[in-house]
Motif scaffolding. Structure first.
Motif, PDB file in Angstrom:
ATOM      1  N   ARG A  84      -6.088   5.071   1.508  1.00  0.00           N
ATOM      2  CA  ARG A  84      -4.701   4.679   1.115  1.00  0.00           C
ATOM      3  C   ARG A  84      -4.438   3.138   1.719  1.00  0.00           C
ATOM      4  N   ILE A  85      -5.586   2.870   2.550  1.00  0.00           N
ATOM      5  CA  ILE A  85      -5.359   1.443   2.902  1.00  0.00           C
ATOM      6  C   ILE A  85      -5.030   0.212   1.970  1.00  0.00           C
ATOM      7  N   THR A  86      -5.778   0.225   0.825  1.00  0.00           N
ATOM      8  CA  THR A  86      -5.599  -0.705   0.038  1.00  0.00           C
ATOM      9  C   THR A  86      -4.216  -0.786  -0.787  1.00  0.00           C
ATOM     10  N   ASN A  87      -3.493   0.479  -0.654  1.00  0.00           N
ATOM     11  CA  ASN A  87      -2.070   0.586  -1.015  1.00  0.00           C
ATOM     12  C   ASN A  87      -1.095  -0.110  -0.062  1.00  0.00           C
ATOM     13  N   ASP A  88      -1.589   0.246   1.310  1.00  0.00           N
ATOM     14  CA  ASP A  88      -0.487  -0.211   2.016  1.00  0.00           C
ATOM     15  C   ASP A  88      -0.766  -1.517   2.748  1.00  0.00           C
ATOM     16  N   ALA A  89      -1.741  -2.146   2.591  1.00  0.00           N
ATOM     17  CA  ALA A  89      -2.067  -3.399   3.228  1.00  0.00           C
ATOM     18  C   ALA A  89      -1.817  -4.438   2.287  1.00  0.00           C
ATOM     19  N   LEU A  90      -1.327  -5.645   2.864  1.00  0.00           N
ATOM     20  CA  LEU A  90      -0.954  -6.898   1.950  1.00  0.00           C
ATOM     21  C   LEU A  90      -1.829  -7.987   2.826  1.00  0.00           C
ATOM     22  N   ASN A  91      -1.998  -9.044   2.151  1.00  0.00           N
ATOM     23  CA  ASN A  91      -2.856 -10.016   2.731  1.00  0.00           C
ATOM     24  C   ASN A  91      -1.603 -10.845   3.956  1.00  0.00           C
ATOM     25  N   GLY A  92      -2.413 -10.756   4.893  1.00  0.00           N
ATOM     26  CA  GLY A  92      -1.697 -11.501   6.185  1.00  0.00           C
ATOM     27  C   GLY A  92      -0.955 -10.722   6.907  1.00  0.00           C
ATOM     28  N   ASP A  93      -1.149  -9.173   6.621  1.00  0.00           N
ATOM     29  CA  ASP A  93      -0.562  -8.279   7.821  1.00  0.00           C
ATOM     30  C   ASP A  93      -1.384  -8.426   8.885  1.00  0.00           C
ATOM     31  N   ARG A  94      -0.792  -8.050   9.993  1.00  0.00           N
ATOM     32  CA  ARG A  94      -1.279  -7.810  11.328  1.00  0.00           C
ATOM     33  C   ARG A  94      -2.129  -6.633  11.358  1.00  0.00           C
ATOM     34  N   ILE A  95      -3.387  -6.469  11.878  1.00  0.00           N
ATOM     35  CA  ILE A  95      -4.184  -5.239  11.874  1.00  0.00           C
ATOM     36  C   ILE A  95      -4.782  -5.050  13.018  1.00  0.00           C
ATOM     37  N   MET A  96      -4.975  -3.816  13.648  1.00  0.00           N
ATOM     38  CA  MET A  96      -5.779  -3.414  14.644  1.00  0.00           C
ATOM     39  C   MET A  96      -7.001  -2.453  14.260  1.00  0.00           C
ATOM     40  N   VAL A  97      -8.179  -2.644  14.499  1.00  0.00           N
ATOM     41  CA  VAL A  97      -9.217  -1.626  14.217  1.00  0.00           C
ATOM     42  C   VAL A  97      -9.705  -1.161  15.553  1.00  0.00           C
TER      43      VAL A  97
END
Length: 394
Positions: free
Chosen positions: A381-394
Motif C-alpha cells: 500500500r505504500i503507493t496509495n499512502d505516500a505523496l511527493n514530498g512526504d517525509r519518510i524514514m527507511v
C-alpha cells in the motif's frame, strides 16, 4: 440494461456531484448522500462506514438507523456483515440479514427492524476505504442492476473521499495522507535513510468522476484506447527479437484489445461515470483481485492489466510521468516496481528505495546493492499512502 435504470443511475450521480460541489461540511455532505441513496434505491436505510484505523470501521452517516449511533457504532475488520464486506472486499447481498453467516446484532442502531442487506466495499485502486450499505424491511435480494448501480456510486464515494470531501471531526473523517503511517516490508538492501518521497509514477487524480455527456465520454474512452493500442504496437516493434519482452508485450496487447474490458468501461460510462472514473473502477477491481490471487501467473496478468489501466488513465488525463514537480532534497524513491535501467538513471542521487512489489533477487535489488542504496520490497500500500514530498524514514 434498461434506459430507465441507466437514467436513474445518472440522476443519482448528478445529485452526488452537486453534493460534492456544495460548501457543506464533510458530515453534512455524508448525511445528504445517505438520504439521496436511500430515496433513489427505495430503501429505508442507507449507511456509510469508514475506517478510523487499519482494523476498525466506524458508522459515519446513516439514513434510517438511529442518529445516536453515528460515530459511536464501531466494528473490527471481519466483524458482522459490514466487517466481512470490508475484509473480503466482496459484496454481500442477502434477503435475510439476521440469518446470514457472520451477522452481528447491534441494538444501538435499531437495525433489528430490517431484513434485506446489501453491502458494497468502497475502494480505490484496491484499497478499501469503507463500506456502503442499504437495507430494507421487506425480505428481498437486490437485483443485479441495483447492485451494479450501487457499485458505481461506491466508486464515486471513494473518489470523493480521496479528494477530501468528507473531512470532519474524528479519526474516521480525518484528512487522508495527513497522519503518520507505518508500512512494513522485506529488506532488499540493508541500511538506514531519511528523506522525502519521490514517486516514480505520480498518482493520477480523477477530479471529475461523474460524466456530463456519456456519449462524448465514450468517444474519449475509445480514442484513448486506440492511442494505447498504437503505443503497445510501437513498443513491440522496438523490442525486436527479445523473447522475454515480446511475451510481456503480447499480454499487454491482449488486454488492450480485449472487447470485454472495453465493454465494461463503456457500461460504467452509461451509468454516469466519466471515462477516467470508468478506467479507475476497472483498475480497482484488478488490484483487489490481485491481492486475493494465490496463483503467480494470475497475479502477473492482473498486474499487466493494472499497468495498462494506469497508462490509459495518463492518456485520458494528460497527467504523464513528468508532472513538473522537482525532485525533493534527499529523495527516497517510492514505486510499485521498477526496472534496473530506470533505477540506474536515478543513480546515486537516491537516499533509499521502497517498492510495493519487487523481490530480494530482482534486477532492481542487484542494482540497489551495487549502489549501496537501502531497499525495501513488498511494502504493501505504500503507493496509495505516500505523496511527493512526504517525509519518510527507511
Amino acid at each position: 440494461m434498461g434506459d430507465g435504470i441507466e437514467t436513474e443511475s445518472r440522476k443519482l450521480l448528478g445529485r452526488l456531484r452537486d453534493a460534492m460541489a456544495s460548501d457543506d461540511a464533510g458530515q453534512a455532505r455524508l448525511d445528504k448522500i445517505t438520504h439521496l441513496i436511500a430515496t433513489s434505491m427505495g430503501c429505508e436505510v442507507c449507511s456509510i462506514y469508514l475506517f478510523r484505523d487499519e482494523d476498525t470501521l466506524e458508522l459515519c452517516a446513516t439514513e434510517g438507523l438511529k442518529a445516536d449511533a453515528v460515530h459511536e457504532t464501531r466494528m473490527k475488520m471481519g466483524e458482522g456483515l459490514v466487517g466481512r464486506v470490508a475484509k473480503r472486499k466482496r459484496i454481500i447481498n442477502t434477503p435475510n440479514a439476521p440469518q446470514a453467516p457472520g451477522f452481528r446484532f447491534m441494538p444501538e442502531t435499531g437495525e433489528e427492524l430490517y431484513s434485506s442487506f446489501l453491502g458494497i466495499p468502497v475502494q480505490r485502486l484496491g484499497e478499501t476505504l469503507g463500506v456502503l450499505v442499504v437495507q430494507s424491511k421487506a425480505a428481498r435480494e437486490f437485483s443485479s442492476d441495483e447492485v451494479y448501480a450501487l457499485e458505481v456510486v461506491a466508486m464515486v464515494l471513494a473518489e470523493m473521499a480521496e479528494l477530501g470531501a468528507f473531512v470532519g471531526e474524528g479519526a474516521a473523517m480525518s484528512a487522508r495522507h495527513s497522519q503518520p503511517v507505518l508500512v512494513r516490508g522485506t529488506v532488499g538492501q540493508e541500511g538506514v535513510a531519511e528523506g522525502h518521497v519521490w514517486l516514480h509514477e505520480p498518482r493520477v487524480v480523477v477530479s471529475n468522476p461523474v460524466a456530463d455527456d456519456p456519449v462524448r465520454e465514450t468517444e474519449r474512452l475509445n480514442e484513448a484506447v486506440d492511442q494505447l493500442r498504437v503505443s503497445v504496437d510501437q513498443m513491440m516493434s522496438m523490442a525486436g527479437g527479445d523473447k522475454d519482452q515480446q511475451q510481456v508485450l503480447e499480454a499487454y496487447r491482449m488486454f488492450a484489445n480485449s472487447k470485454g474490458w472495453l465493454r465494461r468501461m463503456e457500461e460504467d460510462i452509461s451509468r454516469g461515470l466519466s471515462a477516467e472514473a470508468a478506467v479507475e473502477k476497472e483498475q480497482s477491481h484488478a488490484r483487489a483481485r490481485m491481492g486475493q490471487a494465490s496463483d503467480a501467473y494470475l497475479r502477473e496478468r492482473l498486474s499487466d492489466l493494472d499497468d495498462l489501466s494506469n497508462r490509459l488513465l495518463r492518456i485520458l488525463t494528460g497527467q504523464g510521468a513528468d508532472t513538473g514537480a522537482e525532485m525533493p532534497p534527499n529523495p527516497i524513491l517510492v514505486a510499485r516496481n521498477i526496472g534496473p535501467a530506470e533505477l540506474l538513471e536515478y543513480g546515486r542521487s537516491l537516499r533509499g528505495i521502497v517498492l510495493e512489489g519487487g523481490s530480494v533477487g530482482s534486477h532492481a535489488a542487484i542494482v540497489a546493492r551495487a549502489l549501496a542504496i537501502p531497499l525495501i520490497v513488498h511494502a504493501s500500500r505504500i503507493t496509495n499512502d505516500a505523496l511527493n514530498g512526504d517525509r519518510i524514514m527507511v
